[in-house]
Design a protein around this motif. Structure first.
Motif, short mmCIF file in Angstrom:
data_model
loop_
_atom_site.label_atom_id
_atom_site.label_comp_id
_atom_site.label_asym_id
_atom_site.label_seq_id
_atom_site.Cartn_x
_atom_site.Cartn_y
_atom_site.Cartn_z
N GLY B 27 0.80 -1.22 0.00
CA GLY B 27 0.00 0.00 0.00
C GLY B 27 0.83 1.26 0.00
O GLY B 27 0.30 2.37 0.09
N GLU B 28 2.14 1.09 -0.12
CA GLU B 28 2.99 2.27 -0.10
C GLU B 28 3.44 2.59 -1.52
O GLU B 28 3.69 1.69 -2.32
CB GLU B 28 4.20 2.00 0.77
N MET B 29 3.54 3.89 -1.80
CA MET B 29 4.05 4.31 -3.10
C MET B 29 5.46 4.83 -2.86
O MET B 29 5.67 5.74 -2.07
CB MET B 29 3.15 5.41 -3.66
N LEU B 172 -2.29 4.74 -10.23
CA LEU B 172 -1.28 4.25 -9.29
C LEU B 172 -1.76 4.38 -7.85
O LEU B 172 -1.56 3.48 -7.03
CB LEU B 172 0.04 5.01 -9.48
N LYS B 173 -2.41 5.50 -7.55
CA LYS B 173 -2.94 5.69 -6.19
C LYS B 173 -3.94 4.59 -5.85
O LYS B 173 -3.93 4.04 -4.76
CB LYS B 173 -3.62 7.06 -6.08
N ARG B 175 -4.12 1.60 -7.15
CA ARG B 175 -3.47 0.31 -6.96
C ARG B 175 -2.78 0.24 -5.61
O ARG B 175 -2.82 -0.77 -4.94
CB ARG B 175 -2.44 0.05 -8.07
N SER B 176 -2.12 1.33 -5.23
CA SER B 176 -1.41 1.26 -3.96
C SER B 176 -2.42 1.25 -2.81
O SER B 176 -2.23 0.56 -1.81
CB SER B 176 -0.39 2.39 -3.84
N PRO B 181 2.41 -2.79 -3.20
CA PRO B 181 3.59 -1.93 -3.16
C PRO B 181 3.88 -1.40 -4.57
O PRO B 181 3.88 -2.17 -5.51
CB PRO B 181 4.72 -2.86 -2.72
N VAL B 182 4.08 -0.09 -4.67
CA VAL B 182 4.36 0.50 -5.98
C VAL B 182 5.72 1.19 -5.93
O VAL B 182 5.96 2.02 -5.05
CB VAL B 182 3.29 1.55 -6.36
N CYS B 196 4.15 10.33 -3.62
CA CYS B 196 4.77 9.21 -2.90
C CYS B 196 4.66 9.33 -1.40
O CYS B 196 4.70 10.41 -0.83
CB CYS B 196 6.23 9.09 -3.28
N ASP B 197 4.53 8.15 -0.76
CA ASP B 197 4.59 8.11 0.69
C ASP B 197 6.04 8.15 1.13
O ASP B 197 6.38 8.79 2.11
CB ASP B 197 3.94 6.82 1.19
#
Ligand SMILES: Nc1ncnc2c1ncn2[C@@H]1O[C@H](COP(=O)(O)OP(=O)(O)OP(=O)(O)O)[C@@H](O)[C@H]1O
Ligand SMILES: [Mg+2]
Lengths: 360, 292
Positions: B27-29, B172-173, B175-176, B181-182, B196-197
């Motif tokens: 769940g993190e970009m 992308l948001k 999916r994460s 994990p992206v 990004c996180d």
């Protein structure tokens, strides 16, 4: 395995619709059909037309007699093309230009037979007995020569497609996402299987067209016994030869990153194929020669020489088995080595990869 | 969790990676930034298994990554590649099959993604007939179509128009947010900062900073004090260790360290204080400092 079939399926679906594939099908089928008709053109007409003045001789096979009132009328028919020759009063033959040799013999024979019969003599004609080999020798050589051309054309054409496909994937960089999803051997194998299937389809069409043409021209009666065996053997040998050369093509192709470099990197393979073609051609003409016998055992020459030799003459089963066994071993070895080279080289874009480096 | 541990890679004499490591939570970009030639692509290729590391390991959920794991990853390589003569829908569907989807699932996923990425009108066109940006969308679709368990995208935003950037960012948001994990690399630092996180900054094959974006920006010694004063006499800030720029009658003072209260008193004495506060560095500033 499933993945390999997926890859193969894509190859088939994309290539089968291309114009080049359709053209190759048509050209190879036409070639075979055309060649099947050639003997018919060369062998002259089935029945001769002969103008007769005076008494009409007893019926002769392959000759149609037409009576004419006098020599002038018969000559006119000759000049007009209505007759191939004229028989005048059972004593002379007139023809436009040179007399057809076969027709001459037939007429001469009929003439003699009639004379002999009228003198009361009875002659039993000589019985003719020929060995199976000799009887079909001409046809067998013809089939063998045709096979050489068809096999060579299909092998080199299919192998080239394998190499071009490998380079296409490498130069377009698509191989990087492909290899993130599938193993290199699946890609390597899928390409070979897919394009090989197309090659087989093409071979099937050629054989089918050839047999159809043979039956249309009446050539079928002249085909040697065991034609089915020859056809099955040819297909199996094609599969082996194709596996061998396409593995080479894929491996060599994976060394370069641009289509322009393909020709030079494939030179060893094309040379080997051309050499195989030449010896196979030689074997078609002289199937009993030492060269043909030896090279029909040695892979990869055997892939073309053996089917050609077995079409041209009877080959002992033991020799075929030995030859096939050796070829299978060679195919496995080349597939393994080829997959290894491919694996090492296909992701290395840019300058040409050295074969020794990829094999190490 | 996807962990990259101490990757090392050399090409001949050239050391491309010299101990690269980071971790990306579900769940993190994760934004992967670094100068040209720093080693981003090399790292991502190793993660995807198209390149072998000399040493080091990539792990998922605490164990070494296998080929089967990677088959469920989605990857967009730096050098794009598609079958030029294959049409858009067939291409996306083919890749979803290669990633192990059933024929029906592949068809449905392809249709949905084509719609989502705005390719509906081009679905039957050959890839070679598309504009570069649209080809890139197809490339992205190929990376996304099988609902990957991890996304690895090498410069996915380069070459996209602003609308496409937004669309991609949304995807992308999404999916994460669904727990994937992206990882993506980019040179557009504002975008990385926005999306990004956490980020990792790589320089010459080494990680020079990595962690949550907020932490990096807040961390000690990174923030600067910014004071805007109107009507001050020239030279009022001479006693302070900072830089003054003048802009339309206003003096803007930036100080990296010093006593806040002391500085405020000086400013109040000098003129009218319009702004006073600490300012967090932008990612671009952190990047420049880290890479310098
Ligand atoms: N196949 C290769 N052969 C030799 N050197 C290579 C190869 N691939 C990468 N390198 C080198 O490794 C280093 C890291 O390259 P990499 O492509 O990972 O950088 P990058 O961070 O992705 O750069 P960019 O932002 O330009 O894409 C570079 O010095 C590059 O020249
Ligand atoms: Mg890069």
């Amino acid at each position: 395995m499933n993945t390999l079939l997926l890859v193969a399926g894509r190859e088939i679906r994309t290539r089968i619709r291309t114009r080049s594939f359709i053209i190759s099908l048509a050209v190879s089928a036409l070639l075979v059909v055309g060649l099947a008709f050639v003997p018919k053109f060369l062998s002259g007409p089935d029945t001769y037309k002969v103008a007769v003045v005076g008494p009409t001789p007893a019926a002769v096979e392959n000759i149609a007699f037409t009576p004419y009132p006098d020599e002038a009328a018969a000559r006119a028919a000759l000049a007009g093309g209505d007759a191939d020759a004229a028989l005048i009063d059972d004593r002379k033959i007139v023809s436009e230009g040179e007399l057809d040799q076969r027709l001459g013999l037939l007429l001469e024979n009929a003439h003699r037979e009639a004379k002999i019969k009228s003198s009361g003599l009875v002659i039993t004609p000589l019985q003719v007995e020929t060995g199976a080999d000799a009887q079909y020798e001409g046809v067998r050589t013809g089939i063998a020569t045709l096979l050489v051309m068809v096999l060579f054309f299909l092998l080199i054409y299919s192998a080239m497609y394998v190499a071009m496909g490998v380079v296409e994937e490498k130069s377009s960089r698509i191989v990087e996402i492909l290899l993130a999803a599938v193993r290199p051997w699946q890609l390597f194998g899928g390409k070979i299987v897919g394009l090989g299937t197309l090659g087989l389809i093409n071979l099937g069409v050629v054989i089918g067209a050839g047999l159809a043409a043979a039956s249309a021209t009446g050539l079928v009666a002249d085909l040697p016994p065991g034609m089915t065996g020859i056809v099955i053997g040819t297909v199996l040998w094609f599969v082996l030869g194709y596996a061998f050369f396409s593995a080479l093509a894929a491996a060599f192709g994976s060394l370069v990153s641009r289509q322009e470099e393909l020709n030079s990197v494939l030179t060893p393979m094309t040379t080997l194929m051309t050499l195989t073609y030449l010896v196979a051609y030689f074997a078609a003409v002289e199937p009993m020669g030492t060269l043909a016998r030896v090279l029909s055992i040695v892979p990869p020459f055997s892939s073309m020489v053996m089917p050609v030799r077995s079409a041209a003459t009877e080959v002992p089963v033991a020799e075929i088995a030995l030859s096939a066994g050796l070829m299978v071993v060679a195919v496995v070895a080349v597939l393994l080595a080829g997959a290894r080279v491919y694996n090492r080289a296909v992701l290395r874009t840019g300058a040409r990869v050295k074969l020794a480096e990829a094999l190490r | 969790m996807l962990e990259v541990q101490d990757l090392r890679k050399r090409f001949g004499d050239k050391v491309a990676l010299d101990g690269v490591g980071f971790a990306v939570q579900p769940g993190e970009m994760f934004g992967f930034v670094g100068a040209n030639g720093a080693g981003k692509t090399t790292t991502m290729r190793i993660v995807m298994g198209v390149l072998q590391a000399d040493s080091g390991e990539v792990r998922i959920e605490g164990r070494a990554l296998t080929g089967e794991d990677r088959r469920r990853f989605g990857y967009m390589p730096e050098e794009r590649g598609l079958y030029q003569k294959m049409n858009v829908a067939d291409q996306i569907e083919y890749f979803s099959r290669l990633h192990g989807m059933s024929a029906t699932a592949a068809r449905a996923a392809t249709a949905e993604l084509i719609e989502r990425l705005g390719l509906t009108e081009r679905r039957a066109s050959a890839v070679e007939a598309l504009s570069l940006g649209n080809q890139q969308r197809v490339q992205l679709a190929v990376a996304l179509v099988h609902s990957p368990s991890v996304l690895v995208l090498d410069e996915p935003f380069s070459g996209l128009d602003p609308l496409a950037v937004d669309a991609l960012a949304e995807v992308l948001k999404d999916r994460s947010a669904s727990g994937v994990p992206v990882i993506f690399s980019s040179h557009q630092l504002d975008l990385v900062e926005r999306l990004c996180d956490s980020v990792g900054i790589i320089s010459a094959g080494r990680m020079v900073a990595s962690g949550p974006v907020d932490e990096l920006r807040d961390s000690e010694g990174r923030s600067v004090l910014k004071v805007v004063v109107r009507g001050a006499a020239p030279g009022w800030a001479d006693g302070l260790r900072g830089q003054v720029t003048t802009d339309g009658g206003r003096d803007v003072l930036t100080v990296e360290d010093g006593d806040d209260q002391e500085i405020l008193r000086t400013a109040v004495r000098a003129g009218t204080v319009e702004q006073f506060g600490r300012q967090r560095p932008t990612l671009a500033e952190i990047f420049r400092e880290a890479v310098a």
